[in-house]
Design a protein around this motif. Structure first.
Motif, PDB file in Angstrom:
ATOM      1  N   GLY A   1      -7.928   4.982  -0.409  1.00  0.00           N
ATOM      2  CA  GLY A   1      -7.572   4.423  -1.718  1.00  0.00           C
ATOM      3  C   GLY A   1      -8.556   4.803  -2.808  1.00  0.00           C
ATOM      4  O   GLY A   1      -8.152   5.053  -3.959  1.00  0.00           O
ATOM      5  N   ILE A   2      -9.830   4.861  -2.477  1.00  0.00           N
ATOM      6  CA  ILE A   2     -10.844   5.271  -3.460  1.00  0.00           C
ATOM      7  C   ILE A   2     -10.639   6.720  -3.872  1.00  0.00           C
ATOM      8  O   ILE A   2     -10.725   7.065  -5.061  1.00  0.00           O
ATOM      9  CB  ILE A   2     -12.252   5.050  -2.884  1.00  0.00           C
ATOM     10  CG1 ILE A   2     -12.525   3.550  -2.719  1.00  0.00           C
ATOM     11  CG2 ILE A   2     -13.317   5.670  -3.784  1.00  0.00           C
ATOM     12  CD1 ILE A   2     -13.822   3.237  -2.012  1.00  0.00           C
TER      13      ILE A   2
ATOM     14  N   SER B   1      -4.650  -0.436  -4.092  1.00  0.00           N
ATOM     15  CA  SER B   1      -4.465  -0.106  -2.678  1.00  0.00           C
ATOM     16  C   SER B   1      -5.749  -0.337  -1.883  1.00  0.00           C
ATOM     17  O   SER B   1      -5.704  -0.596  -0.679  1.00  0.00           O
ATOM     18  CB  SER B   1      -3.998   1.346  -2.520  1.00  0.00           C
ATOM     19  OG  SER B   1      -4.998   2.248  -2.963  1.00  0.00           O
ATOM     20  N   VAL B   2      -6.907  -0.233  -2.545  1.00  0.00           N
ATOM     21  CA  VAL B   2      -8.178  -0.505  -1.862  1.00  0.00           C
ATOM     22  C   VAL B   2      -8.224  -1.971  -1.435  1.00  0.00           C
ATOM     23  O   VAL B   2      -8.645  -2.305  -0.318  1.00  0.00           O
ATOM     24  CB  VAL B   2      -9.369  -0.164  -2.778  1.00  0.00           C
ATOM     25  CG1 VAL B   2     -10.687  -0.459  -2.076  1.00  0.00           C
ATOM     26  CG2 VAL B   2      -9.314   1.293  -3.210  1.00  0.00           C
ATOM     27  N   ALA B   3      -7.766  -2.854  -2.312  1.00  0.00           N
ATOM     28  CA  ALA B   3      -7.751  -4.285  -1.977  1.00  0.00           C
ATOM     29  C   ALA B   3      -6.758  -4.573  -0.854  1.00  0.00           C
ATOM     30  O   ALA B   3      -7.029  -5.391   0.038  1.00  0.00           O
ATOM     31  CB  ALA B   3      -7.403  -5.107  -3.210  1.00  0.00           C
TER      32      ALA B   3
ATOM     33  N   SER C   1      -5.189   7.055   3.868  1.00  0.00           N
ATOM     34  CA  SER C   1      -4.831   5.649   3.761  1.00  0.00           C
ATOM     35  C   SER C   1      -3.508   5.332   4.450  1.00  0.00           C
ATOM     36  O   SER C   1      -3.360   4.273   5.073  1.00  0.00           O
ATOM     37  CB  SER C   1      -4.764   5.253   2.285  1.00  0.00           C
ATOM     38  OG  SER C   1      -4.649   3.863   2.140  1.00  0.00           O
TER      39      SER C   1
ATOM     40  N   MET D   1      -9.466   1.966   2.993  1.00  0.00           N
ATOM     41  CA  MET D   1     -10.167   1.772   1.722  1.00  0.00           C
ATOM     42  C   MET D   1     -10.739   3.090   1.200  1.00  0.00           C
ATOM     43  O   MET D   1     -10.705   3.350  -0.013  1.00  0.00           O
ATOM     44  CB  MET D   1     -11.273   0.742   1.900  1.00  0.00           C
ATOM     45  CG  MET D   1     -10.767  -0.662   2.192  1.00  0.00           C
ATOM     46  SD  MET D   1     -12.090  -1.859   2.509  1.00  0.00           S
ATOM     47  CE  MET D   1     -12.901  -1.889   0.912  1.00  0.00           C
TER      48      MET D   1
ATOM     49  N   ARG E   1      -9.367  -0.558   8.479  1.00  0.00           N
ATOM     50  CA  ARG E   1      -9.802  -1.104   7.185  1.00  0.00           C
ATOM     51  C   ARG E   1     -10.672  -0.113   6.420  1.00  0.00           C
ATOM     52  O   ARG E   1     -10.413   0.173   5.239  1.00  0.00           O
ATOM     53  CB  ARG E   1     -10.564  -2.412   7.401  1.00  0.00           C
ATOM     54  CG  ARG E   1     -11.175  -2.963   6.144  1.00  0.00           C
ATOM     55  CD  ARG E   1     -12.065  -4.156   6.451  1.00  0.00           C
ATOM     56  NE  ARG E   1     -11.292  -5.349   6.771  1.00  0.00           N
ATOM     57  CZ  ARG E   1     -11.837  -6.493   7.143  1.00  0.00           C
ATOM     58  NH1 ARG E   1     -13.145  -6.597   7.270  1.00  0.00           N
ATOM     59  NH2 ARG E   1     -11.083  -7.551   7.394  1.00  0.00           N
TER      60      ARG E   1
ATOM     61  N   SER F   1       0.826  -1.199   0.000  1.00  0.00           N
ATOM     62  CA  SER F   1       0.000   0.000   0.000  1.00  0.00           C
ATOM     63  C   SER F   1       0.862   1.252   0.000  1.00  0.00           C
ATOM     64  O   SER F   1       0.599   2.211  -0.736  1.00  0.00           O
ATOM     65  CB  SER F   1      -0.920  -0.015   1.224  1.00  0.00           C
ATOM     66  OG  SER F   1      -1.725   1.143   1.265  1.00  0.00           O
TER      67      SER F   1
ATOM     68  N   CYS G   1      -5.813  -2.500   1.545  1.00  0.00           N
ATOM     69  CA  CYS G   1      -6.357  -1.976   2.804  1.00  0.00           C
ATOM     70  C   CYS G   1      -7.509  -2.833   3.318  1.00  0.00           C
ATOM     71  O   CYS G   1      -7.805  -2.828   4.518  1.00  0.00           O
ATOM     72  CB  CYS G   1      -6.814  -0.535   2.625  1.00  0.00           C
ATOM     73  SG  CYS G   1      -5.466   0.644   2.342  1.00  0.00           S
ATOM     74  N   ALA G   2      -8.167  -3.564   2.437  1.00  0.00           N
ATOM     75  CA  ALA G   2      -9.229  -4.463   2.883  1.00  0.00           C
ATOM     76  C   ALA G   2      -8.688  -5.592   3.756  1.00  0.00           C
ATOM     77  O   ALA G   2      -9.451  -6.239   4.491  1.00  0.00           O
ATOM     78  CB  ALA G   2      -9.959  -5.047   1.674  1.00  0.00           C
TER      79      ALA G   2
END
Length: 497
Positions: free
Chosen positions: A100-101, A194-196, A133, A97, A93, A36, A198-199
């Motif tokens: 990242g969005i 990066s969204v994935a 993030s 996310m 989390r 990330s 951070c999940a």
């Protein structure tokens, strides 16, 4: 007396957070945080690749072009404080996310800009997502590790070095193939990963259980007091009331406010009992006091070392961003080919990666972090002076040295922040320190652009000023042991040290 002692021991155990489990899913968290950081910070620290393309396309001067990096860096630093609040409210989390969005949307919208000033807006969105993030990535590692935190943090934060090492050649290839618009469009797709990552920042079971216990005790004080009063004598009940009053005193003392007896208690000398006078107390003032404590403003009153740390953050970001923005243009100004010039940023990234990894080793060896950081600042100043020599090999050496010491600096400063404010206030403390870093991010590129316009594209002057700032930071780092002797101090767990 034995029953009272047992009761106090049980309360102390409830007040302290459970020890986080090290290893297991924590390894996945460190890897996800590393990747990330590589996307969020590493790729975004390579603005020099697009610098000349923006100037040719929009016809902007050095100050206007450098302001894009200034806006991005400053907003990313300022939004870390917002990220700290979101992390405490929604967890690592969700906040990671969300950041990242935002970063993905900012890069995607940059593809359609028609005016250069619109880049300021789109890159501010990217910066906001990056700050939010990155805060969650730092905090989630601290939640999963205690004994091995320094090494885990170094492995996670070294992702920025990985990104800086890999991103410049990739961006240069994309720039030559698709132009700067296509480069940003593809970068938005990369940022979406990066969204994935951070999940994967799922809550630590032990830490979450401790928080749930504390929240249930705060939301159901009547039930708790009823069960305890049934097993306590009158003397024990009085002791219980005094212990609850001491919690209110602690909130006031943390920001240095006087108690009802007109004295300000010191955490080193104990706490003064406080009973609120409903006739004389001001509800608005009480609410303001509690708000200041909850937001973490008492950190500036209790820890002078944290204040100095914020000042050093601000100062060092000026030469750091100046180096990142003007290294490639400086190399091209002495006849270095663009493809070779961007390799210097990769060398800078390699040094940054090794510096962040080395920080964990040095701190684990119990070497004084203040002294090692002061030495690193001296090396940073010398490496900037080497850019005066018009040799590609000297540029490569300077890039590696500055990357190494800057990577070490940013990694060790987060560790020092954890030591000065503790894990409980790490998210907010990191947010405050990043605000000062954002001020440096605003002033650094703008100051460098102003110097270039004033001296007629004299990149050497920019690096001279940056070198002087590094030497000043080295002297200030030596003051940290002295401030420790005179500051009031914050109650911190020994495991944070």
């Amino acid at each position: 007396m034995a029953k009272t002692s047992t009761l106090r021991t049980r309360r102390a155990a409830e007040a302290e957070p459970d020890e986080p489990r090290e290893g297991g899913w924590g390894i996945v968290v460190v890897i996800a945080a590393h990747l990330s950081f590589a996307i969020q910070l590493g790729m975004m620290r390579s603005p020099g690749v697009l610098y000349l393309s923006w100037q040719d396309d929009f016809g902007t001067n050095d100050r206007e072009t450098a302001a894009v990096q200034s806006v991005f860096s400053s907003v990313s630093c300022f939004s870390v404080f917002l990220g700290g609040i979101l992390t405490e409210r929604f967890g690592c989390r969700i906040s990671g996310m969300a950041g990242g969005i935002l970063m993905t949307l900012g890069l995607l919208s940059s593809y359609w800009v028609t005016d250069f000033y619109q880049l300021y807006f789109t890159f501010s969105i990217i910066g906001a997502g990056t700050g939010i993030s990155s805060n969650s990535a730092v905090v989630v590692v601290a939640m999963y590790f205690k004994r091995k935190y320094k090494i885990a943090h170094a492995l996670a934060i070294s992702g920025e070095g990985t990104g800086i090492m890999a991103a410049p050649p990739l961006l240069q290839f994309l720039l030559e193939s698709f132009g700067w618009r296509g480069t940003l469009l593809i970068a938005s797709a990369v940022a979406a990963n990066s969204v994935a990552f951070c999940a994967l920042f799922r809550p630590n079971g032990a830490t979450q259980k401790s928080k749930d216990n504390l929240n249930s005790n705060q939301q159901n004080p009547a039930a708790k007091n009823g069960s305890e009063t049934a097993n306590m004598s009158n003397d024990e009940h009085i002791n219980d009331e005094n212990s609850r009053r001491s919690d209110d005193v602690l909130e006031l003392e943390q920001i240095g406010l006087p108690t009802e007896h007109g004295t300000t208690a010191n955490s080193k000398t104990g706490y003064v009992s406080l009973t609120f006078d409903t006739k004389n107390s001001n509800p608005i003032l009480k609410l303001l006091k509690r708000l200041l404590v909850s937001l973490g403003f008492h950190l500036f009153v209790k820890s002078y070392r944290f204040v100095l740390l914020c000042a050093v953050y601000l100062e060092f970001d000026i030469p750091y961003l100046g180096f990142a923005v003007y290294l490639v243009p400086r190399a091209q100004s002495v006849g270095v080919a663009p493809s070779s010039a961007v390799i210097l940023l990769s060398i800078f990234g390699i040094g940054n990666l090794l510096g962040r990894l080395g920080s964990g080793l040095l701190v684990s060896w119990r070497i004084s972090a203040e002294h090692v950081t002061a030495i690193s600042m001296l090396i940073a100043g010398v490496s900037l002076l080497l850019l005066k020599l018009e040799s590609y090999y000297v540029f490569a050496i300077a890039s590696f040295l500055f990357g190494f010491v800057s990577g070490f600096f940013f990694a060790i400063m987060i560790v020092l922040t954890r030591q000065f404010v503790g894990v409980r206030k790490l998210a907010v403390g990191l947010g405050f320190s990043q605000i000062f870093l954002g001020i440096g991010a605003i002033s650094g590129p703008l100051l460098a652009g102003w110097i270039l316009d004033l001296t007629g594209d004299s990149y050497q002057t920019v690096f001279y000023v940056g070198s002087a700032v590094c030497f000043i930071c080295a002297v200030q780092m030596l003051l940290l042991p002295l401030l420790r002797r005179v500051e009031p101090g914050i109650d911190i767990s020994p495991n944070d040290i």
